[in-house]
Design a protein around this motif. Sequence first.
Motif, PDB file in Angstrom:
ATOM      1  N   GLY A  95     -48.637  -0.664  49.279  1.00  0.00           N
ATOM      2  CA  GLY A  95     -48.287  -0.984  50.661  1.00  0.00           C
ATOM      3  C   GLY A  95     -49.482  -0.866  51.579  1.00  0.00           C
ATOM      4  O   GLY A  95     -50.621  -0.839  51.145  1.00  0.00           O
ATOM      5  N   HIS A  96     -49.197  -0.806  52.866  1.00  0.00           N
ATOM      6  CA  HIS A  96     -50.246  -0.721  53.879  1.00  0.00           C
ATOM      7  C   HIS A  96     -50.019   0.508  54.746  1.00  0.00           C
ATOM      8  O   HIS A  96     -48.922   1.048  54.822  1.00  0.00           O
ATOM      9  N   ALA A  97     -51.072   0.944  55.429  1.00  0.00           N
ATOM     10  CA  ALA A  97     -50.935   2.038  56.380  1.00  0.00           C
ATOM     11  C   ALA A  97     -49.966   1.647  57.495  1.00  0.00           C
ATOM     12  O   ALA A  97     -49.984   0.526  57.983  1.00  0.00           O
ATOM     13  N   VAL A  98     -49.134   2.596  57.878  1.00  0.00           N
ATOM     14  CA  VAL A  98     -48.272   2.405  59.043  1.00  0.00           C
ATOM     15  C   VAL A  98     -49.134   2.573  60.290  1.00  0.00           C
ATOM     16  O   VAL A  98     -49.858   3.557  60.424  1.00  0.00           O
ATOM     17  N   VAL A  99     -49.070   1.618  61.208  1.00  0.00           N
ATOM     18  CA  VAL A  99     -49.837   1.688  62.461  1.00  0.00           C
ATOM     19  C   VAL A  99     -48.872   1.799  63.627  1.00  0.00           C
ATOM     20  O   VAL A  99     -47.921   1.013  63.745  1.00  0.00           O
ATOM     21  N   GLY A 100     -49.104   2.775  64.487  1.00  0.00           N
ATOM     22  CA  GLY A 100     -48.239   2.975  65.639  1.00  0.00           C
ATOM     23  C   GLY A 100     -49.018   3.078  66.926  1.00  0.00           C
ATOM     24  O   GLY A 100     -50.131   3.622  66.962  1.00  0.00           O
ATOM     25  N   ASP A 151     -48.858 -10.399  65.422  1.00  0.00           N
ATOM     26  CA  ASP A 151     -48.842 -10.601  63.981  1.00  0.00           C
ATOM     27  C   ASP A 151     -49.492  -9.444  63.217  1.00  0.00           C
ATOM     28  O   ASP A 151     -50.706  -9.253  63.241  1.00  0.00           O
ATOM     29  N   GLN A 152     -48.660  -8.671  62.533  1.00  0.00           N
ATOM     30  CA  GLN A 152     -49.095  -7.617  61.625  1.00  0.00           C
ATOM     31  C   GLN A 152     -50.052  -6.607  62.263  1.00  0.00           C
ATOM     32  O   GLN A 152     -50.923  -6.064  61.590  1.00  0.00           O
ATOM     33  N   LEU A 153     -49.872  -6.332  63.525  1.00  0.00           N
ATOM     34  CA  LEU A 153     -50.737  -5.353  64.183  1.00  0.00           C
ATOM     35  C   LEU A 153     -50.102  -3.974  64.243  1.00  0.00           C
ATOM     36  O   LEU A 153     -50.766  -2.965  64.033  1.00  0.00           O
ATOM     37  N   VAL A 154     -48.819  -3.905  64.561  1.00  0.00           N
ATOM     38  CA  VAL A 154     -48.173  -2.635  64.856  1.00  0.00           C
ATOM     39  C   VAL A 154     -46.812  -2.550  64.162  1.00  0.00           C
ATOM     40  O   VAL A 154     -46.055  -3.526  64.138  1.00  0.00           O
ATOM     41  N   ASP A 155     -46.517  -1.380  63.605  1.00  0.00           N
ATOM     42  CA  ASP A 155     -45.217  -1.124  62.984  1.00  0.00           C
ATOM     43  C   ASP A 155     -44.306  -0.288  63.866  1.00  0.00           C
ATOM     44  O   ASP A 155     -43.086  -0.296  63.700  1.00  0.00           O
ATOM     45  N   LEU A 156     -44.905   0.477  64.779  1.00  0.00           N
ATOM     46  CA  LEU A 156     -44.151   1.494  65.521  1.00  0.00           C
ATOM     47  C   LEU A 156     -44.659   1.569  66.952  1.00  0.00           C
ATOM     48  O   LEU A 156     -45.870   1.508  67.191  1.00  0.00           O
ATOM     49  N   VAL A 157     -43.733   1.710  67.892  1.00  0.00           N
ATOM     50  CA  VAL A 157     -44.070   1.843  69.310  1.00  0.00           C
ATOM     51  C   VAL A 157     -43.256   3.002  69.888  1.00  0.00           C
ATOM     52  O   VAL A 157     -42.022   3.026  69.770  1.00  0.00           O
ATOM     53  N   ALA A 158     -43.946   3.977  70.528  1.00  0.00           N
ATOM     54  CA  ALA A 158     -43.253   5.132  71.107  1.00  0.00           C
ATOM     55  C   ALA A 158     -43.859   5.478  72.458  1.00  0.00           C
ATOM     56  O   ALA A 158     -45.074   5.639  72.580  1.00  0.00           O
ATOM     57  N   GLY A 159     -43.015   5.589  73.458  1.00  0.00           N
ATOM     58  CA  GLY A 159     -43.469   5.933  74.800  1.00  0.00           C
ATOM     59  C   GLY A 159     -43.736   7.423  74.955  1.00  0.00           C
ATOM     60  O   GLY A 159     -43.470   8.223  74.048  1.00  0.00           O
ATOM     61  N   PRO A 160     -44.247   7.840  76.128  1.00  0.00           N
ATOM     62  CA  PRO A 160     -44.653   9.240  76.344  1.00  0.00           C
ATOM     63  C   PRO A 160     -43.523  10.252  76.246  1.00  0.00           C
ATOM     64  O   PRO A 160     -43.791  11.434  76.032  1.00  0.00           O
ATOM     65  N   GLU A 162     -35.850  -5.118  47.083  1.00  0.00           N
ATOM     66  CA  GLU A 162     -35.142  -6.382  47.036  1.00  0.00           C
ATOM     67  C   GLU A 162     -36.046  -7.539  46.631  1.00  0.00           C
ATOM     68  O   GLU A 162     -35.641  -8.701  46.622  1.00  0.00           O
ATOM     69  N   GLY A 163     -37.299  -7.210  46.288  1.00  0.00           N
ATOM     70  CA  GLY A 163     -38.217  -8.224  45.815  1.00  0.00           C
ATOM     71  C   GLY A 163     -38.639  -9.221  46.869  1.00  0.00           C
ATOM     72  O   GLY A 163     -38.889 -10.384  46.580  1.00  0.00           O
ATOM     73  N   GLU A 164     -38.747  -8.764  48.107  1.00  0.00           N
ATOM     74  CA  GLU A 164     -39.085  -9.678  49.191  1.00  0.00           C
ATOM     75  C   GLU A 164     -40.569  -9.626  49.528  1.00  0.00           C
ATOM     76  O   GLU A 164     -40.975  -9.976  50.621  1.00  0.00           O
ATOM     77  N   GLY A 165     -41.380  -9.148  48.601  1.00  0.00           N
ATOM     78  CA  GLY A 165     -42.828  -9.194  48.828  1.00  0.00           C
ATOM     79  C   GLY A 165     -43.342  -7.969  49.552  1.00  0.00           C
ATOM     80  O   GLY A 165     -42.936  -6.849  49.273  1.00  0.00           O
ATOM     81  N   GLU A 166     -44.223  -8.172  50.551  1.00  0.00           N
ATOM     82  CA  GLU A 166     -44.958  -7.101  51.214  1.00  0.00           C
ATOM     83  C   GLU A 166     -44.027  -6.099  51.863  1.00  0.00           C
ATOM     84  O   GLU A 166     -43.056  -6.460  52.530  1.00  0.00           O
ATOM     85  N   MET A 167     -44.345  -4.829  51.691  1.00  0.00           N
ATOM     86  CA  MET A 167     -43.473  -3.775  52.201  1.00  0.00           C
ATOM     87  C   MET A 167     -43.721  -3.543  53.689  1.00  0.00           C
ATOM     88  O   MET A 167     -44.468  -2.673  54.087  1.00  0.00           O
ATOM     89  N   ARG A 168     -43.073  -4.333  54.513  1.00  0.00           N
ATOM     90  CA  ARG A 168     -43.214  -4.164  55.954  1.00  0.00           C
ATOM     91  C   ARG A 168     -41.867  -4.383  56.602  1.00  0.00           C
ATOM     92  O   ARG A 168     -41.185  -5.368  56.345  1.00  0.00           O
ATOM     93  N   GLY A 169     -41.467  -3.439  57.424  1.00  0.00           N
ATOM     94  CA  GLY A 169     -40.208  -3.585  58.136  1.00  0.00           C
ATOM     95  C   GLY A 169     -40.416  -4.354  59.408  1.00  0.00           C
ATOM     96  O   GLY A 169     -41.487  -4.856  59.699  1.00  0.00           O
ATOM     97  N   GLY A 170     -39.358  -4.462  60.211  1.00  0.00           N
ATOM     98  CA  GLY A 170     -39.446  -5.194  61.466  1.00  0.00           C
ATOM     99  C   GLY A 170     -40.013  -4.370  62.590  1.00  0.00           C
ATOM    100  O   GLY A 170     -40.149  -4.849  63.704  1.00  0.00           O
ATOM    101  N   GLY A 171     -40.347  -3.103  62.333  1.00  0.00           N
ATOM    102  CA  GLY A 171     -40.913  -2.246  63.357  1.00  0.00           C
ATOM    103  C   GLY A 171     -39.868  -1.331  63.957  1.00  0.00           C
ATOM    104  O   GLY A 171     -38.673  -1.613  63.943  1.00  0.00           O
ATOM    105  N   ALA A 172     -40.326  -0.208  64.473  1.00  0.00           N
ATOM    106  CA  ALA A 172     -39.444   0.779  65.109  1.00  0.00           C
ATOM    107  C   ALA A 172     -39.962   1.046  66.517  1.00  0.00           C
ATOM    108  O   ALA A 172     -41.171   1.080  66.750  1.00  0.00           O
ATOM    109  N   ILE A 173     -39.041   1.259  67.461  1.00  0.00           N
ATOM    110  CA  ILE A 173     -39.450   1.421  68.856  1.00  0.00           C
ATOM    111  C   ILE A 173     -38.549   2.415  69.576  1.00  0.00           C
ATOM    112  O   ILE A 173     -37.326   2.447  69.359  1.00  0.00           O
ATOM    113  N   ASN A 174     -39.148   3.265  70.406  1.00  0.00           N
ATOM    114  CA  ASN A 174     -38.426   4.126  71.335  1.00  0.00           C
ATOM    115  C   ASN A 174     -39.316   4.313  72.551  1.00  0.00           C
ATOM    116  O   ASN A 174     -40.328   5.011  72.492  1.00  0.00           O
TER     117      ASN A 174
END
Length: 554
Positions: free
Chosen positions: A110-115, A132-141, A164-176
């Motif tokens: 996989g790849h490093a998680v970037v937040g 495009d493929q820059l950030v996986d996670l966004v969190a406010g102060p 599920e065999g869908e290729g690269e292990m990347r989710g849709g991102g998480a945000i709060n």
Amino acid sequence: LPDWLGPLPPVPHNNGPHKSAPLGSYLSGRSVFLETYGCQMNVNDSEVINSILTQGGYNITQDLQSADVILVNTCAIRENAEKKVWHRLEYFRSLRRKNTSKGLAGGDGGHAVVGVLGCMAERLKHKLLEQDQLVDLVAGPDAYRDLPRLLESVAGASMQKDEEGEGEMRGGGAINVQLSTEETYADIIPVRAAGACSAFVSVMRGCNNMCAFCIVPFTRGRERSRPIASILQEVRLLSEKGFKEVTLLGQNVNSYSDFSEGGDSKPFEPQEEGSFAVYSRGFQSVYKPKREQAVRFAELLDRVAEIDPEMRIRFTSPHPKDFPDELLHVMASRPNVCNQIHMPAQSGSTTCLERMRRGYTRDAYLDLVRHIRMLIPDVGISSDFITGFCGETEQEHEMTLSLLQEVEYDTAYLFAYSERTKTQASKHLQDDVPEEAKSRRLEELIAAFRSTLAEKNKAQAGRFHLVLVEGPARRKNTGLKGNTDSGRMVIFPDIPIPSSPAEGSPLVNLSAGDYVIVQIKSSTTGTLHGIPLARSSITDYHSRRSACSYGTPA
């Protein structure tokens, strides 16, 4: 030091974290690299983040190349600050493409998680995830407690994709990015840099001032103050661990108002009619403060200073409107409260200040400066200025130049105006000053400041200062560096000196955290150079100053 110049180094941990819900199996034990941009508040927030993550099972690393999780704590106060982060995110993406063998975010390959964390996360929200493929996670102060869950969410989604065999292990991102009216992280013990002798302690968060140019109320939320009991406990712990300097932090630190216990403050009574509530003489605000029966900043400062007479106390960043006499009297009467005040002027023109919604005039500001210098004669004053604000004329610019020259600041942070969305200025004013004019005016402000500062520093020759040793000077083989009570940087030789001012004291070598009496011999525009005379203490130095043993210190 409000710093938009680049990333601060990651913070290695050396003390115990707070209690938090444990992580699941996806990322427990993984390494986190945390990079910090911006002000002192962001530095302290990163210490809080490290505490939350270490308790959650993560290991903090300073090795970016090997990190499983890369987090960037960001600043949104100006466009240039955000540009630096965007460039950094592009670099992280290239790093992820090169390093496809790292087992991250759910398994091998996989790849490093970037937040992205902090004010930029709060301002841009979903836009960060859409790149495009820059950030996986966004969190406010106000969402840092949620980081373990957010990281697990990203890892879990990625793992599910892989299974599920869908290729690269990347989710849709998480945000709060939910802002809070209560969060102060009061129960969390920050993870501070190993070997540090100075510490930041957050006492309040958010801002209600709504200055026309400022994004802070929209990225940090409303003002809320931390209970005084938790602040005093944290300062006691720092004293026990040998810290020699504490800086109390807040977006509007001197508007601190804690209702968790009854304070000595008198009920607030408006002095004038109209939409503004009156503070110090000649100062106003767009909101009426709620401070009846609250512990206010003067009382907090006094009680913090009382804990350890040998620990210096500073505070930032204040608003000029919140400097009542009781606060100034605490500063003047407590030897360990540093004689340094940050007074953001922003402009020297009354008409420009009115458009900025600052709540004061040039004359009111100058009256306060004179009043402060009367009560605290050796005070060091710093300020912020914005040039090229909406509609700024050449005459208004000249007024700002003259204010710089008249006040003779010890430090000034000078910036060209950068429009921020959501602010009053972006909605109701036009950013109509050409960029060339902004650049020229900024250069003129910098030149004026440097000229007055050079003259002020020349006048320090022969004077004595009590300096807190920070460590080796930046340039090799140039000795040690430290700061005076009034915030001036001093460079001096690393040589054996008497262990105390008393006659016959044995010679010792200085270490970070020592107080030393230094006589100034020369200066450059931004730095004083001196000779160390003897190791000392705050109490001893001030008693000798009273007896005129060391001339007239500053």
